[in-house]
Motif scaffolding. Structure first.
Motif, PDB file in Angstrom:
ATOM      1  N   GLU A1231       5.009  -5.279   2.001  1.00 58.56           N
ATOM      2  CA  GLU A1231       6.213  -5.089   1.728  1.00 58.56           C
ATOM      3  C   GLU A1231       6.595  -4.185   0.218  1.00 58.56           C
ATOM      4  O   GLU A1231       5.519  -3.609  -0.704  1.00 58.56           O
ATOM      5  CB  GLU A1231       7.249  -6.640   0.801  1.00 58.56           C
ATOM      6  CG  GLU A1231       6.654  -7.614   2.520  1.00 58.56           C
ATOM      7  CD  GLU A1231       7.803  -7.156   3.519  1.00 58.56           C
ATOM      8  OE1 GLU A1231       9.110  -6.684   2.725  1.00 58.56           O
ATOM      9  OE2 GLU A1231       7.921  -7.192   4.354  1.00 58.56           O
ATOM     10  N   TRP A1232       7.439  -3.931   0.047  1.00 59.03           N
ATOM     11  CA  TRP A1232       7.351  -3.221  -1.487  1.00 59.03           C
ATOM     12  C   TRP A1232       7.828  -5.083  -2.522  1.00 59.03           C
ATOM     13  O   TRP A1232       8.400  -5.164  -3.415  1.00 59.03           O
ATOM     14  CB  TRP A1232       9.216  -2.884  -1.975  1.00 59.03           C
ATOM     15  CG  TRP A1232       9.535  -1.568  -0.772  1.00 59.03           C
ATOM     16  CD1 TRP A1232       9.797  -0.934   0.372  1.00 59.03           C
ATOM     17  CD2 TRP A1232       8.814  -0.144  -0.887  1.00 59.03           C
ATOM     18  NE1 TRP A1232      10.290  -0.316   0.711  1.00 59.03           N
ATOM     19  CE2 TRP A1232       9.440   0.525  -0.221  1.00 59.03           C
ATOM     20  CE3 TRP A1232       7.683   0.361  -1.892  1.00 59.03           C
ATOM     21  CZ2 TRP A1232       9.069   2.124   0.126  1.00 59.03           C
ATOM     22  CZ3 TRP A1232       7.821   1.706  -1.765  1.00 59.03           C
ATOM     23  CH2 TRP A1232       7.703   2.018  -0.257  1.00 59.03           C
ATOM     24  N   SER A1233       6.205  -5.063  -2.812  1.00 60.20           N
ATOM     25  CA  SER A1233       6.278  -6.219  -3.378  1.00 60.20           C
ATOM     26  C   SER A1233       4.725  -5.897  -4.565  1.00 60.20           C
ATOM     27  O   SER A1233       3.989  -4.902  -4.264  1.00 60.20           O
ATOM     28  CB  SER A1233       5.929  -7.744  -3.154  1.00 60.20           C
ATOM     29  OG  SER A1233       3.989  -6.944  -2.637  1.00 60.20           O
ATOM     30  N   ASP A1234       4.571  -6.685  -5.382  1.00 61.85           N
ATOM     31  CA  ASP A1234       3.398  -6.173  -6.064  1.00 61.85           C
ATOM     32  C   ASP A1234       2.460  -7.265  -6.126  1.00 61.85           C
ATOM     33  O   ASP A1234       1.285  -7.400  -7.334  1.00 61.85           O
ATOM     34  CB  ASP A1234       4.045  -6.860  -7.875  1.00 61.85           C
ATOM     35  CG  ASP A1234       4.967  -6.249  -7.763  1.00 61.85           C
ATOM     36  OD1 ASP A1234       5.266  -4.442  -7.805  1.00 61.85           O
ATOM     37  OD2 ASP A1234       5.877  -5.736  -9.266  1.00 61.85           O
ATOM     38  N   ARG A1235       2.408  -7.342  -5.124  1.00 65.42           N
ATOM     39  CA  ARG A1235       1.211  -8.666  -4.411  1.00 65.42           C
ATOM     40  C   ARG A1235       0.041  -7.839  -4.687  1.00 65.42           C
ATOM     41  O   ARG A1235      -0.663  -6.540  -4.040  1.00 65.42           O
ATOM     42  CB  ARG A1235       1.017  -9.138  -3.392  1.00 65.42           C
ATOM     43  CG  ARG A1235       0.377  -9.790  -3.020  1.00 65.42           C
ATOM     44  CD  ARG A1235       1.305 -10.799  -1.554  1.00 65.42           C
ATOM     45  NE  ARG A1235       1.010  -9.680  -0.077  1.00 65.42           N
ATOM     46  CZ  ARG A1235       0.044  -9.473   1.028  1.00 65.42           C
ATOM     47  NH1 ARG A1235      -1.060 -10.198   1.106  1.00 65.42           N
ATOM     48  NH2 ARG A1235       0.556  -8.359   1.280  1.00 65.42           N
ATOM     49  N   THR A1247      -1.821  -2.431  -5.981  1.00 66.71           N
ATOM     50  CA  THR A1247      -0.861  -3.396  -5.482  1.00 66.71           C
ATOM     51  C   THR A1247      -0.237  -3.206  -3.800  1.00 66.71           C
ATOM     52  O   THR A1247       0.045  -1.539  -3.821  1.00 66.71           O
ATOM     53  CB  THR A1247       0.553  -3.330  -6.553  1.00 66.71           C
ATOM     54  OG1 THR A1247       1.083  -2.311  -6.320  1.00 66.71           O
ATOM     55  CG2 THR A1247       0.215  -3.909  -7.868  1.00 66.71           C
ATOM     56  N   GLU A1248       0.753  -3.866  -3.590  1.00 69.11           N
ATOM     57  CA  GLU A1248       1.125  -3.789  -2.107  1.00 69.11           C
ATOM     58  C   GLU A1248       2.378  -2.578  -2.467  1.00 69.11           C
ATOM     59  O   GLU A1248       2.612  -1.897  -0.990  1.00 69.11           O
ATOM     60  CB  GLU A1248       1.759  -4.932  -1.707  1.00 69.11           C
ATOM     61  CG  GLU A1248       2.317  -4.399   0.183  1.00 69.11           C
ATOM     62  CD  GLU A1248       2.454  -6.230   0.428  1.00 69.11           C
ATOM     63  OE1 GLU A1248       3.058  -6.026   1.687  1.00 69.11           O
ATOM     64  OE2 GLU A1248       2.797  -7.301  -0.568  1.00 69.11           O
ATOM     65  N   TRP A1249       3.186  -2.462  -2.937  1.00 65.55           N
ATOM     66  CA  TRP A1249       4.162  -1.572  -3.504  1.00 65.55           C
ATOM     67  C   TRP A1249       3.204   0.186  -3.941  1.00 65.55           C
ATOM     68  O   TRP A1249       3.868   0.932  -2.775  1.00 65.55           O
ATOM     69  CB  TRP A1249       4.071  -1.494  -4.778  1.00 65.55           C
ATOM     70  CG  TRP A1249       5.751  -1.084  -4.974  1.00 65.55           C
ATOM     71  CD1 TRP A1249       7.510  -1.307  -5.132  1.00 65.55           C
ATOM     72  CD2 TRP A1249       6.373   0.287  -5.480  1.00 65.55           C
ATOM     73  NE1 TRP A1249       8.099   0.049  -5.167  1.00 65.55           N
ATOM     74  CE2 TRP A1249       7.289   0.574  -5.735  1.00 65.55           C
ATOM     75  CE3 TRP A1249       5.512   1.686  -5.849  1.00 65.55           C
ATOM     76  CZ2 TRP A1249       8.024   1.841  -5.680  1.00 65.55           C
ATOM     77  CZ3 TRP A1249       5.891   2.556  -6.645  1.00 65.55           C
ATOM     78  CH2 TRP A1249       6.991   2.513  -6.200  1.00 65.55           C
TER      79      TRP A1249
END
Length: 1957
Positions: A1231-1235, A1247-1249
């Motif tokens: 996903e476009w996330s900061d995880r 990060t995932e992004w």
């Protein structure tokens, strides 16, 4: 009657026996047999290679050998009694034989031949041993050679290192493990590091002297010169050359060479030179006339030098050419070599430009005796030995030498009344005491026999000559006394007589009156003048005269006339018998001068050692004589002198004289009373050690104690013998007191000073040497106790001087190595003190190397089978004292970081290995009692736990592969045997002490971990061994893996509920064990998994953990190469059987099924990933496994891992599009996330992004490389949205630019459209992921059917190609074989809207034709009902199969499985409509291209018109009319009315198109083709009349084509839609169901004979019935001819048309005869693709609704792919056939090249930024809707047209068509049309200004090269477009184009400038 044999037990087969009799045993020559029984000339027994099969064989076929029998009876074992070296040789050669052949197979030729030579050598040596006629020394030598070769071969072949003792193999059970380790290490070291030689020898061979101005004989003198010390260091090697510069005695080659011996390593340095002096023998002046003088003189000629360093780089055997130099002035001759070395050029010059001395030089290293053995031929011829000057570094006791070296240095002479200086020659004689000249004692050098006199060389006119000539005088000792040397001086006249006039003499006596010889050094001799005729024979007359200026006797002054003249010589004596030392002579004659005794004893220490050792026995006799006579006075001095002599022998130079002293003590020593004085003086010295400040003297005494004790003991023995053992007690007391003093001295600690500790160290160094002496007088126990007390008195504190600690340990070491320790009685006394000191050092981790050596020696005494009580007691002591500390030491040294230096690392490994071997020795010796005592010793469980953890850890270390070198299998097996024995003992302790309430997880885990890695060791995997090696291991140790496996199972069962602690941790390790291919081990271990499942079910109600762990570990283990199909079956069957009665049976079965299916896939994956496997198979297998992890196991991490493995495979295979799709799978999971994401594979922590961004960019890059730009654009937009949302405008800008660049590439670059193939994999032999499945595969660029078929057959070399397209039956599915069924299929695009929309460029449409394809189709023609032989097209139907895939292509793989099949049938009428529609479209396109000047010549249009008109005139149309326009058909098929109307309209439309085409043709036809045009016009009117057409005006409304303006309308988007100037280019393809060309006729396919002439699909049968059983039938045409080509039967639209010869019947079933063999096609068959909707607006008069659908029941897409038959021919009869033959020569076609002169194209309106050069992008004209029956059209390539016979009637080809897009060229000058059918390549090359991005032309040949496959465009499948509405013709300039654009209601993209191919 069969009788058991007594002696006949073992034999070798000497002739092969087939074993044809009942119970016969088949034997081959060379087999060894064991005999059990005998009967009447027959034996019964078995071959040792296969002992399970017993049988009978004739006794005369067997050669009996001696053998001994062990275990007589049923299990008896026969061991041959031959030499063990022979046994080893035999077995080794058998092993090598097999491997040797493999070397040949693996193409390792060098090793193959070397090994072959070695094997022959070994066989030869074996014969010598077997014959038994060798001497003992020779036998030893032969065995040494044998073992060296065996070791070399074993090393080269990677076999095991064999431990040997005295050339025989060692049984590890017969010696201790420490000894085994030493033997292994010794052999390993010998192999790795050769010991540097201490002595070296230089071989010199003189070849010739090359010089132009020779003509006189020469003397060449070699010697070695030390430039550092400026002196020669060797004798001379002397050689005579003849007038030609060659050696004088060619028949004696040994005279030409010499060996300079005994050079030390220190003398191999760059300042040691080989000097060569050359003396000529002849006239005084080199240029004198011959008659000037007849006397011969020795005269200087030249000199050469060579540094010995030049030889050190390598032992070069090549000849060296040394430059020869000459002095500028003769007076410098004596130092010419020094000048050359110093490079003082002014003093010398070259003798001549071409002068050179050819010599051969070689350095030998090692002992001279060894070199004698290695180079026997050199020594047998008697090579001369050149010694060093003086004694060598080591003087041997037996060496006898008496050499006097005299160097004639220089002279000073008066002129003698002459005006010029003299020419002085020196002549030398040796005269004995009687005045006689001694014969043959003057040696010029080693190559020349000694002479009686010597003549020096002559220096011209020189009164101060310097000669520096060295001579050796080997005079015997008996002739030395009284002898003298006489030197006579003569002037050599240069006058004609050339006489030599005596003018003086000198002499020198060799020995003085007191017995001293001539002292070494330079002597200035007096020159006594004499007359010319003086007789010197009476030596007594001059001997009274003084001889030297240093010794002028007073009473002889009057005899000396003058002393101005002098003569200098240098003497040097090298004698073992004579001395020049007066002090030595005084000592030896002590009785003559008693008063000098004290002085002589004092001076003894100053005498040179070599003088003392020369007279060693005499000196010792003198000392003990003095001691006997006056011990009180001289006792101390004699003792000191004796100490001096003893220590002298410690020097390495005199070390070899120790045996001389030993012999003296044993045989010559007679001092029976000496022991009292010696003991007294020694004790006196020891008592004062602690008080003395200066210790040097006491050190000397203590160093000499070994020999002092030897003298004491021998003296006492002599005294006892003489007196009958008197004073024994007194002697013992003396010794005891002496040792008491020593003990006291040793026990003192040095207080602040190291002097005392140094003395203690000196004493300890030599103390062990006295043990053997004490044993001569005392009992073993007494001596042991004395030594025990002495060693025990040593200070035990560790902080004392470290050097003393090291020496103390060395003393312990020597004690253990001594004879005293070898005795069991004394050993038991000494062991505690030895172990005590060892324990201390090990505890401090000091001196580990020495400790290891001592321990090794201790265990060397303890053999494996020693069960004596004393040994058991020793083991007790060692276990109690050392076991713990030994384990700790091993842990300590193995956990240290290894040192970096190679030498240090080697030492480190040695220490580790020695400690390990000591531990193994100890454990092997321990019995049950020892283990029990050991375990009982632990007071608490914690102590026991720590011990067990420690020993398990050490065992894990011992099992490490790096513990021993890889070829030490013997050592590893011994170690493993010890480990498993120990583990079996200790497992009881584990069970008893650490179960139930005392359970300790850590210790149990350590135990299981050890057991697992034990089983997994490489050295225990017997399956990898050779059969003989495996047999030996099993006989000796059994299979230790099974033993340990049973122990694991037993311990596991004992765990009970504690098993849960190890679930799931032990699943992986146990799984690894079960994967070992050992059936017994698997049967033991696999049930543990059932147990784990059971306990996990009890704990948590499921066994998800077990399942997860099993799956994870299976993947990693199987990818490492473990496991096999047998394991999968065994795992499945054992576990299914185990869970039958369980309550959780269902879920268990499910788990087992899942794991089994995973194993199937993993095994396939592993097989595919092997090196050498093709990429396609690897990719397919990876896709299968990846999908399994996703769909069935839901293992995300494994799924992602395999995504990346697949991605890497695609990149390697350059499948960039597939690589992008693959990576997209991972991208979709993010996903476009900061995880935050952890580090994984090659991704960093991020990060995932960030990871998704990186993936997007990588995927876009791969889509770009794969030319899949549309997909890249979608991703660009997605990532741009993200940048925009974050206001990251910098990256947003870059992304938009990237997106724009992708749009540009779509419009500017060429894309090759791939073909698609359907592949069926049938049979059980295929991998699981392919078995009995069908796939559609996306072909590579340029890949056509034949290439694809060949590739698939290469990938599956055992597969059989199926020769038909029918679905296989069940027998094929279940067959134990591999069947491949391959044919081409046509893609059915999903995006019909884009393809049907007008005005879209082909560049864009081409993407949608071959991307995102789910559906494919192929056609199979067949006859329904009765076949009409007159017109077979009445009953010709087409079966159309549509394949639907599980995923669209392209995707993550180049192929996907077929999910569903749909089958429909097309009627003959629909077929005919489809064919005519395609042909009409082709005509339109060609006419349009010709009219818009896109064709470089008119040949394609000419051929097309000729084919259609000629075929129609000759009956082509009639066949359709007969079939479908007759009343009978219309009545029978009322539902086909609309279709019949449509067919009629198409015929009329074709006529209109032909008429307009003829008009265009007339405009452009060249002059020489006018007759053909006229013929076409005439034939056209005949055709019109046959159709009943008079005027077209009547049919105008019905016709879809009308040209009111005389030209077809150029479509709106003309650039992409019109053809290139090169002409319509179609790459003919061959269908899998097409005919070979030889079965094809060159006229229309609608001939009346057509059906009879249909050939087999594969070109193997001409029976049409046979064809139609499985293949399509001939197609029909709208234009008929009486001459018809054979129908072209295909199953698939997109076929490739490459030339293929007709295959003979005998090849029907060969795998090369590809499944659906394509027929040979015209190579240049070119026709256009049916136009896109925008492109179909070719003509003005086209109505929207004039083209009805071919079948109202079919959907749009289906109609789009309905194919109609068509066949095109140039002409009927022979002309067309000849042209077809031409076509065959040019196969496949050459793509057109841009030419500006042949047919310049008009500049079509275009705003494309691309240049007018050739673009790699493919033409995008839409292809014809293909026919189910493929008759290939032949087009004309602009530059190389080929006329083909198949370019005939109106039946359309099944081949995909390809058009070339080109950018228009401005017209340059007038049009040039090529008047014939082809344009030569040369003009094009000259005119083409922009070279194409790639060339399909050979650079040097004029003939065209095959076109790459992928330049063709696949058939499209959009429905037939309605004709466009009439519009004004499109203007051909940019302005008009922009104006026109305004009129259009919908904006369209501007057309681009089409690049030229």
């Amino acid at each position: 009657m069969w009788i058991p044999t007594e002696h006949e037990k073992y034999g070798v087969v000497i002739a092969s026996f087939r074993g044809t009799v009942p119970h016969g045993l088949s034997l081959e020559i060379g087999d060894t047999v064991q005999i059990l029984e005998k009967c009447d000339g027959w034996y019964r027994g078995f071959a040792l290679k296969n002992p399970n099969i017993k049988g009978i064989f004739p006794s005369n076929y067997i050669h009996l050998k001696n053998a001994c029998v062990k275990n007589k009876g049923q299990f008896e074992m026969v061991i041959p009694t031959e030499d063990s070296v022979i046994t080893e040789m035999t077995s080794t050669l058998r092993d090598w034989g097999t491997m040797w052949k493999q070397l040949y197979v693996r193409n390792e030729g060098d090793l193959f031949h070397r090994l072959w030579h070695i094997m022959n050598e070994i066989l030869d040596l074996r014969r010598q041993v077997l014959v038994g006629h060798l001497t003992h020394d020779r036998m030893k030598d032969v065995k040494r050679h044998i073992t060296a070769r065996l070791d070399w071969g074993n090393e080269q072949l990677g076999l095991d290192l064999v431990p040997r003792k005295e050339y025989a193999m060692v049984d590890p059970d017969e010696i201790s493990i420490t000894e085994l380790y030493r033997l292994m290490e010794h052999r390993h070291r010998k192999k790795d590091t050769p010991i540097p030689a201490s002595s070296h020898h230089l071989f010199v061979q003189m070849k010739s002297l090359m010089c132009s101005n020779l003509g006189e004989e020469l003397e060449v003198i070699f010697s070695l010169f030390d430039s550092k010390e400026n002196r020669p260091i060797s004798e001379r090697f002397f050689l005579r050359l003849n007038r030609n510069g060659l050696p004088k005695c060619p028949e004696k080659p040994e005279r030409h060479c010499s060996l300079f011996v005994d050079l030390s390593s220190s003398e191999l340095r760059k300042d040691i030179y080989i000097t060569v002096h050359i003396i000529r023998i002849g006239r005084m002046g080199a240029g004198e006339k011959k008659n000037a003088c007849n006397v011969q003189y020795r005269r200087p000629f030249g000199c050469a030098v060579l540094s010995i360093a030049d030889l050190l780089a390598g032992d070069s055997k090549d000849d060296l050419i040394l430059k020869v130099y000459m002095c500028n002035t003769e007076s410098d001759w004596y130092q010419i070599h020094e000048n050359i070395i110093k490079k003082l050029n002014v003093r010398y010059n070259l003798t001549g430009s071409n002068a050179g001395l050819a010599v051969s030089l070689q350095l030998f290293h090692g002992d001279i005796e060894q070199i004698r053995r290695d180079y026997t031929s050199m020594f047998t011829h008697g090579i001369s030995i050149t010694r060093k000057l003086g004694f060598s570094n080591i003087i041997m006791p037996g060496e006898m030498r008496n050499d006097l070296y005299i160097t004639i240095e220089r002279g000073e002479f008066e002129k003698g009344g002459k005006s010029v200086a003299r020419n002085v020659e020196v002549m030398m004689h040796i005269v004995d005491s009687g005045g006689q000249i001694l014969k043959d004692f003057i040696s010029f050098g080693s190559g020349e026999p000694p002479a009686s006199k010597f003549h020096s060389f002559v220096l011209y006119h020189n009164n101060s000559p310097r000669w520096a000539e060295l001579l050796k005088l080997p005079i015997p000792v008996d002739k030395f006394r009284g002898a003298h040397i006489r030197f006579e001086f003569r002037h050599c006249s240069t006058k004609e007589k050339g006489e030599k006039k005596l003018f003086g003499f000198s002499f020198v006596p060799l020995m003085q009156e007191n017995g001293r010889t001539l002292p070494d050094g330079t002597h200035e001799l007096i020159v006594h003048k004499c007359e010319e005729n003086t007789n010197l024979q009476d030596s007594s007359r001059y001997l009274k005269l003084p001889f030297s200026k240093g010794i002028l006797l007073g009473n002889n002054h009057q005899a000396i006339k003058t002393t101005k003249e002098s003569f200098w010589i240098t003497s040097f004596l090298c004698s073992t018998k004579l001395t020049q030392n007066g002090d030595m002579l005084d000592l030896l004659k002590w009785r003559a001068h008693p008063d000098k005794i004290a002085g002589c004893l004092t001076k003894l220490k100053e005498i040179d050692g070599s003088e003392i050792v020369k007279f060693l026995q005499d000196t010792l006799d003198t000392l003990f004589g003095i001691l006997d006579e006056n011990s009180q006075k001289y006792g101390s001095k004699v003792f000191d002198s004796l100490v001096h002599i003893i220590n002298l022998l410690q020097d390495s130079k005199f070390h070899h004289f120790k045996p001389v002293m030993d012999t003296y003590i044993e045989s010559h020593f007679a001092g029976a009373l000496a022991y009292r004085d010696l003991i007294k003086v020694l004790k006196w010295h020891v008592d004062r050690v602690t008080d003395m400040e200066i210790q040097e003297h006491i050190h000397e005494v203590l160093k000499a104690q070994e020999y002092i004790f030897k003298y004491i003991v021998q003296s006492r023995r002599l005294f006892s013998l003489a007196t009958g053992g008197q004073n024994e007690e007194e002697f013992r007391c003396c010794i005891q007191e002496l040792l008491m003093s020593i003990r006291f001295f040793l026990s003192q600690e040095s207080k602040g000073t190291s002097a005392l500790s140094q003395s203690q160290a000196v004493f300890l160094c030599s103390f062990p040497a006295i043990y053997s002496e004490l044993l001569k007088l005392f009992d073993v126990r007494e001596v042991a106790n004395l030594v025990h007390d002495t060693l025990g008195s040593l200070p035990t504190i560790m902080h004392v001087d470290e050097s003393l600690q090291a020496v103390k340990l060395q003393c312990i070491g020597k004690t253990v190595e001594s004879q005293l320790y070898a005795n069991p009685d004394s050993r038991y006394i000494l062991l505690p003190v030895v172990l005590h000191h060892l324990h201390m050092h090990l505890q401090e981790q000091k001196d580990l190397t020495m400790c290891a050596r001592i321990l090794s020696n201790i265990f060397c005494f303890i053999k494996k089978n020693s069960s004596e009580k004393s040994v058991l007691e020793e083991i007790d002591v060692i276990v109690n004292s050392l076991l713990d500390i030994l384990l700790r030491t091993i842990l300590e040294i193995t956990s240290r970081p290894q040192p970096s230096g190679s030498a240090m690392r080697l030492q480190f490994q040695d220490v580790t290995g020695e400690f390990v071997s000591c531990l193994l020795s100890l454990l092997r010796q321990m019995t049950d009692r020892h283990y029990q005592q050991l375990l009982d010793r632990f007071n608490t469980k914690d102590e026991l736990r720590d011990f067990l953890l420690q020993i398990f850890t050490v065992f894990r270390i011992l099992i490490r592969p790096e513990m021993f070198p890889k070829d030490w299998t013997v050592m590893r097996l011994v170690a493993n045997n010890v480990i498993i024995t120990t583990v079996l003992y200790l497992s009881d302790a584990l069970r008893k002490n650490f179960l139930n309430e005392n359970f300790d997880y850590k210790i149990w885990d350590s135990y299981f971990y050890l057991a697992v890695i034990f089983i997994n060791q490489l050295c225990l995997q017997l399956e990898m061994f050779t059969p003989s090696k495996k047999k030996k291991v099993l006989e000796k140790y059994g299979d230790m893996r099974v033993t340990m496996g049973c122990e694991i199972f037993s311990m596991w069962q004992n765990l009970g509920e504690h098993k849960l602690h190890f679930i799931p941790a032990l699943i992986g390790p146990f799984l690894e064990v079960t994967l070992i291919p050992q059936p017994d081990l698997r049967n033991v271990m696999i049930p543990i998994f059932h147990d784990m499942m059971d306990w996990e079910q009890r704990r948590s109600g499921n066994f998800k953990q077990v399942e997860a762990k099993l799956i994870d570990k299976l993947d990693s283990l199987m990818s490492e190469g473990k496991g096999d199909e047998t394991y999968r079956e065994l795992f499945n069957s054992i576990l299914l059987k185990k869970i039958e009665r369980e309550t959780w049976r269902e879920s268990g079965v499910s788990l087992i099924a899942t794991v089994t299916r995973l194993m199937e896939r993993l095994l396939d994956y592993r097989d595919c990933m092997k090196i050498g496997e093709v990429d396609g198979k690897k990719i397919g297998c990876t896709v299968s496994l990846l999908n399994f992890y996703k769909t069935e196991l839901n293992k995300e991490e494994m799924y992602i891992r395999y995504i990346h493995k697949l991605y890497d495979l695609h990149l390697k295979a350059q499948n960039f599009t597939e690589a992008a799709y693959t990576l997209l799978l991972y991208d979709e999971l993010l996903e476009w996330s900061d995880r935050p994401l952890r580090e994984f594979l090659n991704y960093p922590m991020q990060t995932e992004w960030q990871r998704k961004e990186y993936l997007h960019l990588t995927i876009i890059q791969n889509f770009d490389r794969g030319k899949c730009w549309e997909n890249g654009i979608i991703l660009c937009r997605k990532i741009a949205e993200q940048y925009e949302s974050y206001y990251d405008y910098r990256n947003l800008s870059k992304m938009r630019m990237m997106e724009a660049s992708l749009y540009d590439k779509i419009m500017d670059q060429q894309r090759l459209e791939p073909e698609f193939f359907r592949v069926g994999f049938y049979g059980k032999k295929f991998p699981f992921f392919l078995r009995n499945k069908e796939f559609v595969c996306r072909g590579h660029d340029y890949e056509r059917l034949e290439a694809f078929q060949q590739r698939m057959l290469n990938e599956f070399p055992h597969a059989i190609a199926m020769q038909h397209a029918n679905q296989p039956d069940e027998t094929i599915f279940q067959a134990e074989a591999q069947y491949l069924q391959i044919y081409a299929v046509t893609p059915i695009p999903e995006s019909q809207e884009v393809l049907q929309r007008e005005g879209i460029p082909d560049n864009i449409k081409s993407f949608y034709k071959v991307n995102h394809i789910w559906r494919f189709r192929y056609d199979r023609p067949f006859h329904k009902g009765t076949k009409d032989k007159e017109n077979e097209f009445k009953s010709l139907w087409v079966e159309r199969t549509t394949l639907i895939l599980v995923q669209s292509l392209p995707g993550i793989s180049r192929w996907f499985e077929v999910e569903k099949r749909e089958v429909v049938e097309m009627s003959p009428l629909e077929n005919a409509i489809e064919v005519l529609e395609n042909k009409n479209q082709q005509l339109r396109t060609l006419i349009s291209q010709c009219q818009t000047r896109q064709m470089q010549n008119i040949n394609p249009l000419t051929m097309c018109l000729n084919g259609v008109i000629d075929a129609a005139v000759n009956g082509g149309v009639a066949r359709y009319q007969e079939a479908f326009f007759v009343k009978e058909y219309i009545l029978n098929h009322p539902e086909d009315g609309e279709k019949i109307t449509r067919l009629r309209e198409l015929m009329l439309e074709q006529a209109q198109i032909l008429e307009f085409g003829l008009a265009v043709h007339e405009k452009f036809v060249p002059q020489d083709m006018r007759p053909l045009h006229k013929k076409l016009v005439d034939q056209f009117f005949v055709m019109k009349s046959s159709l009943g057409i008079q005027e077209f005006s009547a049919c105008v409304q019905a016709s879809p084509v009308h040209f009111p303006n005389g030209s077809p309308r150029v479509c709106r988007n003309s650039a992409p839609s019109s053809m290139s100037p090169d002409g319509a280019r179609v790459i003919p393809r061959r269908s899998p169901l097409s005919y070979p060309a030889v079965n094809r006729y060159s006229s229309s396919s609608l001939s009346s004979q057509a059906s009879a002439e249909v050939s087999n699909i594969t070109g193997q049968s001409e029976s049409s019935d046979e064809v139609f059983n499985m293949q399509p039938s001939p197609s029909t045409s709208s234009l008929s001819s009486t001459h018809s080509a054979s129908p072209n039967v295909t199953s698939s639209a997109p076929s490739s048309a490459r030339a293929s010869p007709l295959l003979s019947d005998k090849h029907k079933h060969s795998r090369e005869n590809s499944c659906l063999s394509p027929r040979e096609r015209p190579c240049s068959a070119i026709y256009p693709i049916p136009a896109e909707p925008s492109q179909r607006m070719l003509f003005n008069h086209i109505g929207d609704g004039t083209l009805p659908r071919s079948d109202p029941n079919l959907s749009g897409p289906e109609k789009a792919v309905n194919t109609t038959p068509s066949s095109w021919s140039l002409d009927s009869g022979k002309e067309a056939r000849n042209m077809s033959e031409n076509g065959k020569l040019m196969s496949p076609p050459v793509p057109p090249r841009p030419t500006q002169t042949a047919s310049p194209a008009r500049h079509v309106a275009s705003v494309s930024p691309s240049p007018a050069g050739r673009s790699p992008m493919k033409g995008s004209m839409q292809s014809f809707t293909p026919s189910p029956v493929e008759c290939h059209s032949s087009g004309i390539i602009s530059n190389s047209p080929v006329l083909s016979g198949s370019y005939s009637s109106g039946i359309s080809s099944l081949s995909r068509c390809s058009t070339s897009e080109t950018s228009g060229f401005e017209s340059q000058g007038s049009e040039q049309t090529i008047p014939n059918y082809s344009v030569s390549e040369e003009p094009m090359r000259k005119e083409s200004k922009t070279p194409p991005p790639y060339s399909v032309y050979e650079r040097t040949l004029r003939r065209p090269v095959p076109l790459p496959h992928s330049l063709s465009i696949p058939v499209t499948s959009d429905p037939p477009a309605l004709p466009p509405k009439p519009l004004l013709a499109r203007p051909n300039n940019l302005e008009n184009s922009s104006r026109r654009t305004e009129q259009v209601p919908r904006p369209r993209p501007l057309p681009r400038k089409v690049s030229q191919l």
